[in-house]
Design an enzyme around this catalytic site. Structure first.
Site, PDB file in Angstrom:
ATOM      1  N   ASP A   1      33.539  72.159 -22.974  1.00 43.44           N
ATOM      2  CA  ASP A   1      32.588  71.086 -23.236  1.00 43.44           C
ATOM      3  C   ASP A   1      33.210  70.012 -24.123  1.00 43.44           C
ATOM      4  O   ASP A   1      34.279  70.194 -24.709  1.00 43.44           O
ATOM      5  CB  ASP A   1      31.283  71.631 -23.829  1.00 43.44           C
ATOM      6  CG  ASP A   1      31.472  72.297 -25.178  1.00 43.44           C
ATOM      7  OD1 ASP A   1      31.973  71.620 -26.090  1.00 43.44           O
ATOM      8  OD2 ASP A   1      31.103  73.477 -25.334  1.00 43.44           O
ATOM      9  N   LYS A   2      32.523  68.890 -24.218  1.00 47.37           N
ATOM     10  CA  LYS A   2      33.050  67.715 -24.915  1.00 47.37           C
ATOM     11  C   LYS A   2      33.433  68.028 -26.361  1.00 47.37           C
ATOM     12  O   LYS A   2      34.417  67.489 -26.891  1.00 47.37           O
ATOM     13  CB  LYS A   2      32.012  66.595 -24.869  1.00 47.37           C
ATOM     14  CG  LYS A   2      32.439  65.316 -25.564  1.00 47.37           C
ATOM     15  CD  LYS A   2      31.325  64.281 -25.499  1.00 47.37           C
ATOM     16  CE  LYS A   2      31.700  63.033 -26.285  1.00 47.37           C
ATOM     17  NZ  LYS A   2      30.613  62.032 -26.280  1.00 47.37           N
TER      18      LYS A   2
END
Length: 256
Positions: free
Chosen positions: A127-128
């Site tokens: 994820d980011k």
């Protein structure tokens, strides 16, 4: 160089299935190689896509076949925090955009640099807000090895958390939690140092570690993936990348 191997199983097997199980290519790719006349058994070109190989027979892929398979590279990248793995929203930076000559790690000789418009999907996302080892590839065999339903590859993470760490919480993280109504597979979770944990998972649910920690009242403040199966980041700096070698691809598929 042509790929050669002698079939040593007890029972005959379809060539496309054996090549897929050997991590050489997908079944569909094997069928295409057969149709192109690039597969031979004991010196005879295979013409039937349903052909079975017998115990003791030797299969050879022509040089052109291995060149075709090598033309689908896999990239290992050290993803920084703030970069997204897949299709970005407006204003976000996709990991594939880091695949530039300036960011290449190691010997650049003979390495083809992906075009800026190439769509190269992630093989298992980060994820980011997470960082670390990320694979990008259109290689179906690699994708099956890493994220396929039968994959048992270990993924190792270093995780910094906030909150009280107790043995009860650690035991729950190791086994006993559910996400989305499904029981999680056992995980290896150990304390590295004050508020830092090591996680080794054999599955990859959406934001799994963050959600696991939420369930035991721990907040993840840093998540760093250091290893996927036999592949690790080593000393590669953040934001850099390199192509997987043929030997690394084979080891990854074999480990799965």
């Amino acid at each position: 160089m042509a790929w050669t191997r002698t079939y040593d199983e007890a029972e005959p097997q379809r060539v496309n299935k054996w090549l897929a199980q050997s991590g050489v290519c997908s079944r569909r790719e094997a069928e295409q190689l057969i149709s192109d006349g690039l597969v031979s058994i004991d010196g005879e070109v295979v013409e039937d896509v349903g052909r079975k190989i017998q115990p003791g027979q030797t299969l050879v892929l022509a040089d052109r076949a291995t060149a075709k398979l090598d033309a689908t590279p896999t990239y290992l990248i050290h993803k920084p925090r703030g970069v997204v793995s897949s299709q970005p929203d407006p204003g976000q930076v996709p990991a594939a955009r880091l695949l530039t000559r300036a960011n290449l790690w190691g010997d650049a000789a003979g390495v083809a640099i992906p075009q800026s418009g190439d769509l190269i999907p992630p093989v298992g996302r980060l994820d980011k807000d997470s960082r670390g080892l990320l694979l990008l590839s259109q290689d179906g065999v690699v994708a099956k090895a890493v994220i396929g339903p039968q994959s048992d590859l270990e993924k190792e993470y270093r995780v910094a958390v906030m909150g009280e760490l107790t043995e009860e919480k650690l035991e729950l993280l190791r086994f006993g939690l559910e996400l989305d109504g499904r029981e999680l597979r056992p995980a290896e979770v150990e304390v590295i140092s004050d508020q830092r944990l090591s996680f080794v998972l054999r599955e990859g649910r959406n934001r799994q570690i963050r959600r696991m920690c939420d369930l035991v009242d721990l907040k993840v403040v840093d998540l760093f993936r250091v290893r996927i199966g036999p592949l690790d980041l080593g000393d590669m700096p953040e934001g850099r990348w390199r192509p997987l070698t043929t030997a690394e691809r084979a080891a990854l598929i074999s480990a799965a």
